[in-house]
Write a protein that holds these residues in place. Structure first.
Motif, PDB file in Angstrom:
ATOM      1  N   ALA A 439       7.173 -13.760 -45.908  1.00 33.28           N
ATOM      2  CA  ALA A 439       5.822 -14.217 -45.577  1.00 33.28           C
ATOM      3  C   ALA A 439       5.681 -14.449 -44.078  1.00 33.28           C
ATOM      4  CB  ALA A 439       5.504 -15.495 -46.342  1.00 33.28           C
ATOM      5  N   SER A 440       6.707 -15.028 -43.452  1.00 28.75           N
ATOM      6  CA  SER A 440       6.646 -15.283 -42.010  1.00 28.75           C
ATOM      7  C   SER A 440       6.535 -13.975 -41.231  1.00 28.75           C
ATOM      8  CB  SER A 440       7.871 -16.083 -41.549  1.00 28.75           C
ATOM      9  OG  SER A 440       9.057 -15.300 -41.635  1.00 28.75           O
ATOM     10  N   LYS A 441       7.224 -12.928 -41.699  1.00 30.23           N
ATOM     11  CA  LYS A 441       7.132 -11.629 -41.034  1.00 30.23           C
ATOM     12  C   LYS A 441       5.752 -11.006 -41.247  1.00 30.23           C
ATOM     13  CE  LYS A 441      10.077  -9.761 -39.141  1.00 30.23           C
ATOM     14  NZ  LYS A 441      10.445  -9.786 -37.712  1.00 30.23           N
ATOM     15  N   ARG A 442       5.168 -11.213 -42.423  1.00 30.80           N
ATOM     16  CA  ARG A 442       3.814 -10.690 -42.679  1.00 30.80           C
ATOM     17  C   ARG A 442       2.786 -11.399 -41.799  1.00 30.80           C
ATOM     18  NH1 ARG A 442       0.479  -6.875 -42.826  1.00 30.80           N
ATOM     19  NH2 ARG A 442      -1.357  -7.162 -44.158  1.00 30.80           N
ATOM     20  N   VAL A 443       2.956 -12.705 -41.603  1.00 35.15           N
ATOM     21  CA  VAL A 443       2.061 -13.446 -40.706  1.00 35.15           C
ATOM     22  C   VAL A 443       2.173 -12.875 -39.291  1.00 35.15           C
ATOM     23  CG1 VAL A 443       1.613 -15.685 -39.635  1.00 35.15           C
ATOM     24  CG2 VAL A 443       2.118 -15.559 -42.080  1.00 35.15           C
ATOM     25  N   ALA A 444       3.407 -12.618 -38.853  1.00 32.36           N
ATOM     26  CA  ALA A 444       3.616 -12.054 -37.521  1.00 32.36           C
ATOM     27  C   ALA A 444       2.973 -10.670 -37.413  1.00 32.36           C
ATOM     28  CB  ALA A 444       5.113 -11.984 -37.212  1.00 32.36           C
ATOM     29  N   GLU A 445       3.102  -9.864 -38.468  1.00 35.47           N
ATOM     30  CA  GLU A 445       2.470  -8.535 -38.482  1.00 35.47           C
ATOM     31  C   GLU A 445       0.966  -8.654 -38.267  1.00 35.47           C
ATOM     32  OE1 GLU A 445       5.300  -6.039 -41.668  1.00 35.47           O
ATOM     33  OE2 GLU A 445       3.223  -6.513 -42.118  1.00 35.47           O
ATOM     34  N   LEU A 446       0.340  -9.569 -39.011  1.00 34.11           N
ATOM     35  CA  LEU A 446      -1.115  -9.728 -38.940  1.00 34.11           C
ATOM     36  C   LEU A 446      -1.553 -10.153 -37.543  1.00 34.11           C
ATOM     37  CD1 LEU A 446      -1.675 -11.444 -42.407  1.00 34.11           C
ATOM     38  CD2 LEU A 446      -2.612  -9.226 -41.708  1.00 34.11           C
ATOM     39  N   VAL A 448       0.098  -9.679 -34.627  1.00 36.17           N
ATOM     40  CA  VAL A 448       0.334  -8.591 -33.670  1.00 36.17           C
ATOM     41  C   VAL A 448      -0.753  -7.526 -33.809  1.00 36.17           C
ATOM     42  CG1 VAL A 448       1.894  -6.684 -33.104  1.00 36.17           C
ATOM     43  CG2 VAL A 448       2.809  -8.990 -33.443  1.00 36.17           C
ATOM     44  N   GLN A 449      -1.108  -7.184 -35.046  1.00 39.83           N
ATOM     45  CA  GLN A 449      -2.169  -6.187 -35.254  1.00 39.83           C
ATOM     46  C   GLN A 449      -3.514  -6.670 -34.711  1.00 39.83           C
ATOM     47  OE1 GLN A 449      -1.614  -5.400 -39.617  1.00 39.83           O
ATOM     48  NE2 GLN A 449      -1.962  -3.277 -38.980  1.00 39.83           N
ATOM     49  N   SER A 450      -3.769  -7.966 -34.845  1.00 39.43           N
ATOM     50  CA  SER A 450      -5.076  -8.499 -34.435  1.00 39.43           C
ATOM     51  C   SER A 450      -5.299  -8.413 -32.929  1.00 39.43           C
ATOM     52  CB  SER A 450      -5.211  -9.962 -34.888  1.00 39.43           C
ATOM     53  OG  SER A 450      -4.403 -10.815 -34.089  1.00 39.43           O
ATOM     54  N   LEU A 451      -4.230  -8.351 -32.156  1.00 43.35           N
ATOM     55  CA  LEU A 451      -4.354  -8.297 -30.704  1.00 43.35           C
ATOM     56  C   LEU A 451      -4.836  -6.942 -30.203  1.00 43.35           C
ATOM     57  CD1 LEU A 451      -1.101 -10.161 -29.535  1.00 43.35           C
ATOM     58  CD2 LEU A 451      -3.450 -11.009 -29.462  1.00 43.35           C
ATOM     59  N   GLN A 452      -4.736  -5.941 -31.070  1.00 44.04           N
ATOM     60  CA  GLN A 452      -5.031  -4.577 -30.620  1.00 44.04           C
ATOM     61  C   GLN A 452      -6.471  -4.433 -30.112  1.00 44.04           C
ATOM     62  OE1 GLN A 452      -2.590  -2.078 -30.471  1.00 44.04           O
ATOM     63  NE2 GLN A 452      -4.196  -1.278 -29.150  1.00 44.04           N
ATOM     64  N   ASP A 453      -7.382  -5.114 -30.763  1.00 35.38           N
ATOM     65  CA  ASP A 453      -8.795  -4.881 -30.445  1.00 35.38           C
ATOM     66  C   ASP A 453      -9.441  -6.021 -29.671  1.00 35.38           C
ATOM     67  OD1 ASP A 453      -8.755  -2.389 -31.775  1.00 35.38           O
ATOM     68  OD2 ASP A 453      -9.025  -3.397 -33.707  1.00 35.38           O
ATOM     69  N   PRO A 591      -4.374  -4.356 -45.146  1.00 31.00           N
ATOM     70  CA  PRO A 591      -5.500  -5.211 -44.739  1.00 31.00           C
ATOM     71  C   PRO A 591      -5.174  -5.931 -43.436  1.00 31.00           C
ATOM     72  CG  PRO A 591      -4.988  -5.508 -47.066  1.00 31.00           C
ATOM     73  CD  PRO A 591      -3.878  -4.682 -46.495  1.00 31.00           C
ATOM     74  N   THR A 592      -6.171  -6.144 -42.594  1.00 30.53           N
ATOM     75  CA  THR A 592      -5.973  -6.811 -41.308  1.00 30.53           C
ATOM     76  C   THR A 592      -6.828  -8.073 -41.238  1.00 30.53           C
ATOM     77  OG1 THR A 592      -7.721  -5.487 -40.282  1.00 30.53           O
ATOM     78  CG2 THR A 592      -5.469  -4.625 -40.140  1.00 30.53           C
ATOM     79  N   MET A 593      -6.633  -8.862 -40.153  1.00 28.71           N
ATOM     80  CA  MET A 593      -7.439 -10.063 -39.924  1.00 28.71           C
ATOM     81  C   MET A 593      -7.930 -10.054 -38.480  1.00 28.71           C
ATOM     82  SD  MET A 593      -5.195 -13.016 -41.881  1.00 28.71           S
ATOM     83  CE  MET A 593      -6.439 -14.279 -41.650  1.00 28.71           C
ATOM     84  N   GLU A 594      -9.089 -10.655 -38.266  1.00 27.50           N
ATOM     85  CA  GLU A 594      -9.616 -10.794 -36.917  1.00 27.50           C
ATOM     86  C   GLU A 594      -8.751 -11.777 -36.129  1.00 27.50           C
ATOM     87  OE1 GLU A 594     -12.081  -9.201 -35.400  1.00 27.50           O
ATOM     88  OE2 GLU A 594     -12.393  -7.960 -37.211  1.00 27.50           O
ATOM     89  N   PHE A 595      -8.708 -11.585 -34.819  1.00 27.44           N
ATOM     90  CA  PHE A 595      -7.830 -12.410 -33.976  1.00 27.44           C
ATOM     91  C   PHE A 595      -8.159 -13.899 -34.097  1.00 27.44           C
ATOM     92  CE2 PHE A 595      -7.291 -14.669 -29.932  1.00 27.44           C
ATOM     93  CZ  PHE A 595      -5.905 -14.650 -29.841  1.00 27.44           C
ATOM     94  N   ASN A 596      -9.419 -14.235 -34.000  1.00 30.70           N
ATOM     95  CA  ASN A 596      -9.789 -15.654 -34.013  1.00 30.70           C
ATOM     96  C   ASN A 596      -9.371 -16.329 -35.319  1.00 30.70           C
ATOM     97  OD1 ASN A 596     -10.897 -15.604 -31.450  1.00 30.70           O
ATOM     98  ND2 ASN A 596     -12.947 -15.047 -32.174  1.00 30.70           N
ATOM     99  N   GLU A 597      -9.546 -15.613 -36.435  1.00 27.44           N
ATOM    100  CA  GLU A 597      -9.200 -16.174 -37.746  1.00 27.44           C
ATOM    101  C   GLU A 597      -7.695 -16.396 -37.866  1.00 27.44           C
ATOM    102  OE1 GLU A 597      -9.598 -15.107 -42.537  1.00 27.44           O
ATOM    103  OE2 GLU A 597     -10.178 -13.633 -41.000  1.00 27.44           O
ATOM    104  N   ILE A 598      -6.924 -15.361 -37.556  1.00 29.98           N
ATOM    105  CA  ILE A 598      -5.472 -15.479 -37.699  1.00 29.98           C
ATOM    106  C   ILE A 598      -4.899 -16.451 -36.671  1.00 29.98           C
ATOM    107  CG2 ILE A 598      -5.015 -13.445 -36.229  1.00 29.98           C
ATOM    108  CD1 ILE A 598      -2.877 -14.559 -39.195  1.00 29.98           C
ATOM    109  N   ASN A 599      -5.486 -16.483 -35.485  1.00 32.24           N
ATOM    110  CA  ASN A 599      -4.985 -17.378 -34.439  1.00 32.24           C
ATOM    111  C   ASN A 599      -5.203 -18.838 -34.821  1.00 32.24           C
ATOM    112  OD1 ASN A 599      -3.794 -17.807 -31.848  1.00 32.24           O
ATOM    113  ND2 ASN A 599      -5.823 -18.333 -31.039  1.00 32.24           N
TER     114      ASN A 599
END
Length: 640
Positions: A439-446, A448-453, A591-599
């Protein structure tokens, strides 16, 4: 027949330990020499007494005492008894000759002196001369016999300890390796013949050795075949052939050895190149075809950062990147001793590469930022992570601080300092996680992906997912090897547990390829092939070690560990895969998450981790990763 007799001679209470003696005691050698002198004089006396009448001026006992006494005196002078008989040389024979010759000169000189003064003939000259010839001959034969006996017993003992091998195949390469073994008597192997599928060769012989067919192996035991093992040449076999032969040989409890083709080593190094077949050799798959040109462009004369660089994956990434001549490789890790050890290795292996070795914790942003500011990295390979499932299940706050906060720090710094590409190493345990580590690695994935945009970002963020890596720190194969070496038992959590595997070089080739081809925001997954049952893996490892299951090594089942599941997955339920130019690599559309939400959510889980509140940590992680369902864990209650 010879094998049976040899075992009778060299086994149990009848074992001939003569070959293990350092040397015969000097008094024993002298006693044997005196006995030979007595026998030689007796033979001489017997021969001549049957031919002619010998003068009897002296009693026979007195004559024996004088002749043998004078001879022994000269033997003592020349130390003929002091040499190690099994190492007798020409010098030792010279000593014997001169001691006997001078003894005869003295004896005959004394005889003629007495004859001239008293006219009495006390010795018969032919008797003394014949004694000289016979005694020298018998002393010589005695030493040669002892020397050859030691050599024979030593060879017999060594032969008993040798592994009786068949060489797989009758090709030129197989014959060459067999010839190399036959030509080197010091090897712990005895070449007993060849093994082949071909039935037209069973009556032929190669290098004077028999040719055994596959059908013969099927019908007979290894005792009936009089062999201990089979030597195969990996380069000559494809994976299907290798699996077929290994399955057959392991069923027959026949050891399996491997060697490179004979051109790859010289005879004086042949023993170092022959080794037991390892389980890694059976699990190796077709290598990934990587585009070296593109990878070279990304690394040549560029500054590269590798976190977790002292670990099994991180260090291999460093080794592969070093081949592309970067301007700088910064190897960062928080483990002091492994970092020191990898520094020694890399500086020796790549003396022309500019390395910096930095001891740092990725959760400490104040420590990381000056490093990014100083070195102007072009690529970051993020391999630092906590990965042991049961340990992290008991310490979820530590997983958050390293796997989540550490990844967040690195990713934000990569974006801030305009790093061209950021490649994160993830795991298949992040897919539908059943434990805190995944789960911790999945959180990190989300994250890192959110920073792209996000606005102003120019860094391409890329994630790669692995299955289990053969031989990595803490992985199952080194663990099983240690258990087998210690006499067992080999412990498996569940008889039905299965896992995907890849080799460390494969995994790192994927990282480099993904880092080069990614456009940003992708999660790359690898064609992992078929999953492997861990029980089958353990059984093969025991047999490949030349041991028997249950008799030599037992297998025990301990039950699933906290957070562990029977089957690993490579894709989340809602994901799809897209092909890439490399058929072994696919893009997972998770599935991805927006930066503000995941942050926002990550800030909360980090605060809970700093308070060491395990329950709150896991609650927030389950909010971020809804598919996270705990298994065999105290956190299962949170799912209800």
């Amino acid at each position: 027949m010879f094998r049976v007799n040899r075992e009778m001679i060299t086994s149990g209470d009848n074992y001939l330990k003569i070959s293990s003696l350092r040397y015969l005691p000097r008094w024993m050698v002298l006693l044997m020499d005196v006995s030979i002198l007595f026998i030689s004089l007796s033979i001489s006396y017997y021969i001549l007494s049957n031919i002619t009448t010998l003068p009897s001026v002296l009693p026979v006992v007195a004559m024996y005492a004088i002749v043998i006494g004078i001879t022994v005196t000269f033997m003592l002078i020349f130390n003929t008894y002091s040499g190690i008989i099994r190492h007798s040389s020409f010098v030792d024979l010279q000593k014997i000759f001169w001691s006997l010759f001078l003894a005869i000169v003295v004896i005959l000189g004394g005889k003629y002196a007495i004859l001239l003064t008293t006219k009495i003939k006390i010795f018969y000259t032919p008797l003394i001369l014949l004694y000289f010839v016979i005694s020298f001959t018998l002393l010589l034969v005695f030493r040669i016999t002892v020397k050859q006996s030691f050599l024979f017993l030593k060879k017999l003992k060594k032969s008993q300890e040798k592994k009786r091998l068949l060489v797989l195949g009758i090709s030129n390469h197989s014959v060459a390796i067999a010839g190399a073994i036959l030509d080197n008597d010091n090897l712990p192997y005895e070449m007993n013949g060849f093994l082949t599928k071909r039935n037209d060769s069973k009556y032929a012989r190669l290098l004077g050795k028999r040719i055994i067919t596959r059908e013969m192996v099927l019908k007979k035991t290894k005792e009936q075949l009089a062999i201990d093992g089979v030597l195969l040449l990996r380069e000559l076999l494809d994976k299907d052939e290798l699996d077929e032969w290994v399955t057959l040989l392991l069923e027959k409890d026949i050891e399996i050895f491997q060697a490179p083709i004979v051109e790859e080593f010289s005879n004086n190094r042949i023993e170092a190149n022959i080794r037991n077949l390892q389980i890694e050799d059976l699990l190796e798959r077709t290598p990934i075809k990587i585009q070296n040109g593109e990878i070279m462009k990304r690394h040549f004369e560029k500054a590269i950062l590798v976190t977790g660089g002292a670990g099994s994956i991180g260090s291999e990434i460093v080794r592969q990147v070093a081949q592309f001549k970067p301007s700088l490789i910064v190897v960062l890790d928080q483990a002091e001793t492994p970092l020191y050890e990898i520094e020694i290795e890399l500086r020796e292996k790549f003396p022309d590469v500019n390395f910096k070795f930095i001891l740092a914790d990725i959760s400490n942003n104040l420590r990381l930022e000056p490093i990014f500011e100083k070195y102007n990295f072009s690529m970051v390979y993020h391999a630092a992570a906590y990965k042991h499932v049961p340990m992290i299940e008991h310490n979820p706050h530590e997983a958050v601080l390293v796997n989540v906060l550490g990844s967040k720090n690195l990713a934000l710094l990569a974006s801030k300092y305009k790093v061209s590409r950021f490649v994160m190493i993830s795991t298949d345990k992040a897919v539908n996680p059943t434990n805190v580590m995944g789960a911790s690695k999945r959180v990190a994935e989300l994250f890192v992906q959110s920073l792209q945009d996000i606005e102003g970002n120019t860094t391409k963020f890329i994630t790669t997912r692995f299955g289990n890596v053969l031989g990595s720190n803490g992985s199952v194969i080194p663990h099983f090897k240690r258990q087998i070496q210690n006499g067992g038992p080999v412990t498996i959590t569940h008889p039905d547990i299965v896992r995907y595997f890849m080799t460390i070089p494969e995994a790192c080739e994927l990282v480099l390829q993904a880092g080069s081809m990614g456009q940003g925001g992708e999660i790359y997954m690898f064609d992992m092939g078929k999953p492997i049952k861990i029980l089958d893996l353990a059984q093969k490892m025991i047999k490949l070690s030349g041991l028997e299951i249950d008799k030599d090594i037992k297998i025990t089942f301990t039950g699933l560990r906290h957070g562990e599941k029977l089957y690993e997955e490579l894709l989340t339920d809602g994901s799809k895969t897209l092909p890439t130019p490399n058929e072994k690599i696919m893009v997972s559309k998770d599935p991805t998450m927006e930066f503000n939400e995941i942050n926002t959510l990550i800030k909360k889980v980090i605060k809970a981790a700093l308070r060491r509140d395990k329950i709150e940590v896991v609650i927030f992680m389950k909010k971020i990763v809804p598919e996270f369902k705990s298994n065999n864990s105290i956190f299962e209650k949170l799912d209800k």
